[in-house]
Write a protein that holds these residues in place. Sequence first.
Motif, PDB file in Angstrom:
ATOM      1  N   LEU A 288       0.826  -1.211   0.000  1.00  0.00           N
ATOM      2  CA  LEU A 288       0.000   0.000   0.000  1.00  0.00           C
ATOM      3  C   LEU A 288       0.857   1.255   0.000  1.00  0.00           C
ATOM      4  O   LEU A 288       0.619   2.189  -0.775  1.00  0.00           O
ATOM      5  N   ILE A 289       1.871   1.290   0.852  1.00  0.00           N
ATOM      6  CA  ILE A 289       2.729   2.477   0.913  1.00  0.00           C
ATOM      7  C   ILE A 289       3.538   2.614  -0.373  1.00  0.00           C
ATOM      8  O   ILE A 289       3.727   3.721  -0.877  1.00  0.00           O
ATOM      9  N   THR A 290       3.997   1.497  -0.918  1.00  0.00           N
ATOM     10  CA  THR A 290       4.708   1.541  -2.193  1.00  0.00           C
ATOM     11  C   THR A 290       3.818   2.108  -3.298  1.00  0.00           C
ATOM     12  O   THR A 290       4.284   2.809  -4.195  1.00  0.00           O
ATOM     13  N   ASP A 291       2.532   1.823  -3.210  1.00  0.00           N
ATOM     14  CA  ASP A 291       1.572   2.356  -4.190  1.00  0.00           C
ATOM     15  C   ASP A 291       1.049   3.735  -3.795  1.00  0.00           C
ATOM     16  O   ASP A 291      -0.036   4.148  -4.198  1.00  0.00           O
ATOM     17  N   GLN A 292       1.832   4.430  -2.957  1.00  0.00           N
ATOM     18  CA  GLN A 292       1.608   5.835  -2.592  1.00  0.00           C
ATOM     19  C   GLN A 292       0.338   6.075  -1.793  1.00  0.00           C
ATOM     20  O   GLN A 292      -0.269   7.137  -1.855  1.00  0.00           O
ATOM     21  N   ILE A 293      -0.073   5.092  -1.012  1.00  0.00           N
ATOM     22  CA  ILE A 293      -1.165   5.269  -0.057  1.00  0.00           C
ATOM     23  C   ILE A 293      -0.523   5.433   1.314  1.00  0.00           C
ATOM     24  O   ILE A 293       0.349   4.653   1.700  1.00  0.00           O
ATOM     25  N   LEU A 294      -0.936   6.458   2.042  1.00  0.00           N
ATOM     26  CA  LEU A 294      -0.323   6.762   3.328  1.00  0.00           C
ATOM     27  C   LEU A 294      -1.390   6.824   4.417  1.00  0.00           C
ATOM     28  O   LEU A 294      -2.565   7.090   4.131  1.00  0.00           O
ATOM     29  N   PRO A 295      -1.014   6.573   5.680  1.00  0.00           N
ATOM     30  CA  PRO A 295      -2.009   6.533   6.758  1.00  0.00           C
ATOM     31  C   PRO A 295      -2.770   7.849   6.892  1.00  0.00           C
ATOM     32  O   PRO A 295      -2.181   8.935   6.866  1.00  0.00           O
ATOM     33  N   SER A 296      -4.092   7.746   7.023  1.00  0.00           N
ATOM     34  CA  SER A 296      -4.925   8.928   7.229  1.00  0.00           C
ATOM     35  C   SER A 296      -6.216   8.477   7.893  1.00  0.00           C
ATOM     36  O   SER A 296      -6.369   7.311   8.258  1.00  0.00           O
ATOM     37  N   ASP A 602       1.987  17.620  -6.158  1.00  0.00           N
ATOM     38  CA  ASP A 602       1.907  16.825  -4.937  1.00  0.00           C
ATOM     39  C   ASP A 602       3.016  15.783  -4.947  1.00  0.00           C
ATOM     40  O   ASP A 602       3.269  15.139  -5.975  1.00  0.00           O
ATOM     41  N   PHE A 603       3.659  15.595  -3.804  1.00  0.00           N
ATOM     42  CA  PHE A 603       4.795  14.671  -3.761  1.00  0.00           C
ATOM     43  C   PHE A 603       4.898  14.006  -2.396  1.00  0.00           C
ATOM     44  O   PHE A 603       4.379  14.508  -1.396  1.00  0.00           O
ATOM     45  N   THR A 604       5.569  12.858  -2.383  1.00  0.00           N
ATOM     46  CA  THR A 604       5.718  12.106  -1.137  1.00  0.00           C
ATOM     47  C   THR A 604       6.868  12.674  -0.315  1.00  0.00           C
ATOM     48  O   THR A 604       7.997  12.761  -0.774  1.00  0.00           O
ATOM     49  N   HIS A 605       6.528  13.057   0.903  1.00  0.00           N
ATOM     50  CA  HIS A 605       7.533  13.552   1.857  1.00  0.00           C
ATOM     51  C   HIS A 605       6.852  13.649   3.213  1.00  0.00           C
ATOM     52  O   HIS A 605       5.700  14.095   3.303  1.00  0.00           O
ATOM     53  N   ILE A 606       7.533  13.231   4.256  1.00  0.00           N
ATOM     54  CA  ILE A 606       6.909  13.125   5.567  1.00  0.00           C
ATOM     55  C   ILE A 606       6.620  14.473   6.217  1.00  0.00           C
ATOM     56  O   ILE A 606       5.521  14.731   6.688  1.00  0.00           O
ATOM     57  N   SER A 607       7.595  15.354   6.239  1.00  0.00           N
ATOM     58  CA  SER A 607       7.470  16.588   7.029  1.00  0.00           C
ATOM     59  C   SER A 607       7.365  17.821   6.137  1.00  0.00           C
ATOM     60  O   SER A 607       7.674  17.783   4.946  1.00  0.00           O
ATOM     61  N   ALA A 608       6.918  18.913   6.761  1.00  0.00           N
ATOM     62  CA  ALA A 608       6.835  20.183   6.036  1.00  0.00           C
ATOM     63  C   ALA A 608       8.235  20.647   5.653  1.00  0.00           C
ATOM     64  O   ALA A 608       9.207  20.430   6.379  1.00  0.00           O
ATOM     65  N   MET A 609       8.335  21.283   4.500  1.00  0.00           N
ATOM     66  CA  MET A 609       9.640  21.800   4.068  1.00  0.00           C
ATOM     67  C   MET A 609       9.983  23.051   4.877  1.00  0.00           C
ATOM     68  O   MET A 609       9.096  23.833   5.242  1.00  0.00           O
ATOM     69  N   GLY A 692       0.534  20.546   3.520  1.00  0.00           N
ATOM     70  CA  GLY A 692       0.255  19.121   3.573  1.00  0.00           C
ATOM     71  C   GLY A 692      -1.163  18.848   3.109  1.00  0.00           C
ATOM     72  O   GLY A 692      -2.091  19.567   3.483  1.00  0.00           O
ATOM     73  N   VAL A 693      -1.332  17.828   2.285  1.00  0.00           N
ATOM     74  CA  VAL A 693      -2.671  17.475   1.806  1.00  0.00           C
ATOM     75  C   VAL A 693      -3.130  16.139   2.370  1.00  0.00           C
ATOM     76  O   VAL A 693      -4.314  15.817   2.337  1.00  0.00           O
ATOM     77  N   ALA A 694      -2.205  15.335   2.869  1.00  0.00           N
ATOM     78  CA  ALA A 694      -2.506  14.057   3.509  1.00  0.00           C
ATOM     79  C   ALA A 694      -1.248  13.632   4.250  1.00  0.00           C
ATOM     80  O   ALA A 694      -0.192  14.239   4.088  1.00  0.00           O
ATOM     81  N   ALA A 695      -1.383  12.586   5.055  1.00  0.00           N
ATOM     82  CA  ALA A 695      -0.210  12.108   5.783  1.00  0.00           C
ATOM     83  C   ALA A 695       0.852  11.661   4.793  1.00  0.00           C
ATOM     84  O   ALA A 695       0.615  10.793   3.962  1.00  0.00           O
ATOM     85  N   GLY A 696       2.028  12.294   4.863  1.00  0.00           N
ATOM     86  CA  GLY A 696       3.119  11.921   3.984  1.00  0.00           C
ATOM     87  C   GLY A 696       3.040  12.476   2.580  1.00  0.00           C
ATOM     88  O   GLY A 696       3.853  12.130   1.731  1.00  0.00           O
ATOM     89  N   ILE A 697       2.061  13.344   2.320  1.00  0.00           N
ATOM     90  CA  ILE A 697       1.928  13.962   0.995  1.00  0.00           C
ATOM     91  C   ILE A 697       1.973  15.479   1.163  1.00  0.00           C
ATOM     92  O   ILE A 697       1.173  16.060   1.895  1.00  0.00           O
ATOM     93  N   ARG A 698       2.929  16.119   0.505  1.00  0.00           N
ATOM     94  CA  ARG A 698       3.046  17.572   0.534  1.00  0.00           C
ATOM     95  C   ARG A 698       2.614  18.150  -0.810  1.00  0.00           C
ATOM     96  O   ARG A 698       2.595  17.456  -1.825  1.00  0.00           O
ATOM     97  N   ARG A 699       2.259  19.415  -0.807  1.00  0.00           N
ATOM     98  CA  ARG A 699       1.814  20.074  -2.043  1.00  0.00           C
ATOM     99  C   ARG A 699       2.512  21.421  -2.194  1.00  0.00           C
ATOM    100  O   ARG A 699       2.523  22.240  -1.255  1.00  0.00           O
ATOM    101  N   ILE A 700       3.076  21.634  -3.368  1.00  0.00           N
ATOM    102  CA  ILE A 700       3.643  22.940  -3.703  1.00  0.00           C
ATOM    103  C   ILE A 700       2.778  23.568  -4.791  1.00  0.00           C
ATOM    104  O   ILE A 700       2.443  22.921  -5.778  1.00  0.00           O
ATOM    105  N   GLU A 701       2.412  24.815  -4.582  1.00  0.00           N
ATOM    106  CA  GLU A 701       1.778  25.602  -5.633  1.00  0.00           C
ATOM    107  C   GLU A 701       2.774  26.688  -6.015  1.00  0.00           C
ATOM    108  O   GLU A 701       3.414  27.287  -5.145  1.00  0.00           O
ATOM    109  N   ALA A 702       2.906  26.906  -7.316  1.00  0.00           N
ATOM    110  CA  ALA A 702       3.938  27.831  -7.780  1.00  0.00           C
ATOM    111  C   ALA A 702       3.466  28.569  -9.028  1.00  0.00           C
ATOM    112  O   ALA A 702       2.467  28.208  -9.651  1.00  0.00           O
TER     113      ALA A 702
END
Length: 881
Positions: A288-296, A602-609, A692-702
């Motif tokens: 599940l995590i490999t397929d980019q699903i993260l705990p929420s 949107d990209f996989t990363h645990i913490s806020a940048m 952050g948009v979900a656990a382990g998923i960050r979002r950059i708008e530019a």
Amino acid sequence: MNAAEIRTRFLNFFEQNGHTVVDSSTLVPKDDPSLLFTNAGMVQFKKVFLGQEKRPYVRATTSQKCLRVGGKHNDLENVGRTARHHTFFEMLGNFSFGDYFKPEAIRLAWSFITDELKLPKEKLYVSIYKDDDEAGELWQSVAGVPAERIYRLGEKDNFWSMGDTGPCGPCSEIYVDQGADMACGPDCGIGKCDCDRYLEIWNLVFMQFDQAADGTRTALPRPSIDTGMGLERIAAVVQGKRSNFETDIFRTLIDFVAEKAKVRYHADKDTDTALQVIADHSRSIAFLITDQILPSNEGRGYVLRRLIRRAFRFGRLIGLIEPFLHETARQVVAQMRDAYPELLSNQEFMARVIKEEEERFSQTLDKGLVILEEEIARLAGEGKNRIEGEFAFKLYDTFGFPLDIVNDVAGKQGISVDEPAFMACMKEQKTRAKKAWKGSGEKDVASMFQSLLESGLKTKFSGYADMMAEGKIVSLLDGEGNTTDKLEQGQGGWLVAAATPFYGESGGQEGDSGEVDTPTGGADVLESLKPAAELTVHKIFVNDGEILSGQTATLSVNPRKRMASSRNHTTTHLLHSALRQVLGDHVKQSGSLVGPERLRFDFTHISAMTAEEIAKVEQIVNRAILDDIPVGREFVSQKEAVARGAMALFGEKYADTVCLVEVPGVSMELCGGTHLTNTGQAGSFVVLSETGVAAGIRRIEAATGWNALNYLQGLRQEMGEVQTALKARPEEVATRVKAMAAQVKTLQKDVERLQTKLASGEGGARMEAVEDIAGVKVLAVKAEAASIKSLRDQMDALKSKLPSGVAMIAAPTDDGKVTVLISVSKDLHAKFTAPVLIKDVAAEVGGSGGGRPDMAQAGGTDVAGIDRAIAKLKELVAKAG
């Protein structure tokens, strides 16, 4: 023969018989918004079976990753307790899309299990649909199965349908007799029971009908085949094991966990269940995590969280106190990485996600146990011996406690649980979740244009090189999607041309807009969609004359919007590369939106940048822009692109020939979107936000180009207004604001100090309000508006003057809400605790709360309810007394 060899033999066998080996799709069903997870091999081919998509092959074979966590045969609570229930499993399958049918499907299946797997023919049986005489005859003539070993079953067991309407047909199942010692009784038999003596190992679906809404069925012009055989089940049969958990698939994991916990497999039933649950769930968690699903707390992420928590709880039962699942997940990677190499590339990120979730749940679990013990103590104090179902469900829903743990803890103290009420709460939650499920996957534009897809219409796309093109209008649809010969002025609809320069929305990039002109009229193109790889549909509004089907039209893309979208798309590639440089290789794209106004990534990363990381990313991207690097585009085979190191988007399906977009020395990705010719055309790049948009998923708008310039000019204007208000130069603003913030903080402390001093002076007067209620001293007061710290200080002052009793302070807040504090001295905990009292008290002010046995806090919205809350406290104390 181990499981890996069975998988390889299966795929090789069907490849040698003219099938194309297709990689497993992800556990997230991209083309089926109705499904939570991919649960069968045919899911990735659904559009092919429905005629909405064509592939370059008519025979396929796969080993498909599947996940099932619900349904008749997949109740999660059964997993680990039986020999066959699993959450994650692999489905071996072979498929025919209008090519071969029943005779070949039966021949291939029989040949594989008897010649390749060497299963004894005398132990094999088959079932067919009761009216499928053809299949019955073929099993005898093609496979040589005696008539007495062919069982006819009804629609429930041997008829398959994709839904209420659409492709359907009879199916045939192959069984193996595992021996009389596996029988459930003297009446055991195929179609009579679900025991493991006659074990179903392979299901062959013969799609030969199209079912209408009224239930009538007509023959399909090109019948198809869909088969499925669970790898875990067939491995158990081939290896002579009576349980799937005894196979090499699970024993490596079970033995690893048993050694870590210092327990022995098959020592006792409870230990076996725990080990089997952990082994099963570890596989699901890793994939599940490999397929980019993260705990929420919702959707797929909630399922993952439940699996982690359930496995962790069972670990506790065998003595594993510290986090351990991140280690078992690594064992899954070691075991499965050859078949699924994506596991290895995600291993470190996966382990980090799992360990953080374990640590978080460990604390939650301990809190839940405390709450359960408090509830048991309260019931004992009231002379009750039954936990309410609603309470047990709250523990399950909030803290992940299964009913069996509540029963275990409570049962040891002579307390039972209202299980029917618990199950009622569970049923209500499932009903709510089903109603709330909005579906998943990409926008299903294919269903909007079913007739166009079935007609085989194609569009030649020329938009990489041209912004204007001529093309014959081959189809017009009105606003309802019905075919029409013309659209008149003031009407909206859909247009398909034989050739177009318009990019249809796909790959995260918005579709082009522009104009269409014909000899009889003109229209605005509002958006462009791409329901299939070779079909672009234009949404138009006729603003002049009329548009006729069959005309030659001039199609013109809005050049300014196209350039803006291209700036953002090329820069998205630069951003992806920069993020991997700054944050690490675990960063992977999990979603994007590219339009003319902005880009979202949107990209996989645990913490806020951090601010420094964002600044570094901006520098790397802008350096690539200022270097004015040529952007290359070429069409190559997918194998060549991957061999050259191109990055493919996770879960995306690619054709044999792919578009490779390269910024030399910076980025190389498979991408069919529109791009710049040189990076310098992007102008500039600025990050607007990182969230952050979900656990382990960050979002950059530019923003890029003119949009970036507009943003920076807006900031300068705002800074000018701040400078004017502060009467400060630009370099003085930060210092001046910090000084003002420090001054405000000092003043707030002064106010709190004065409030506490004032309240202390009132302490004596407040003590005069103490009442004796049923032998308990109760002090409930309404205070003036104050900060929470001030109210806590006031409560401490009251507690020092009231060593035994119940104290309550209720006060309005500065924002018009209510804060309530309740203190209960330790000698009264046998009668009630602060959290128990505050539950009903807070309801009077429209709120809720909780806390420790001696101190609880609540918030509310109804200031007018403070007097009612005070009265409620006194009422509760009186009843308890």
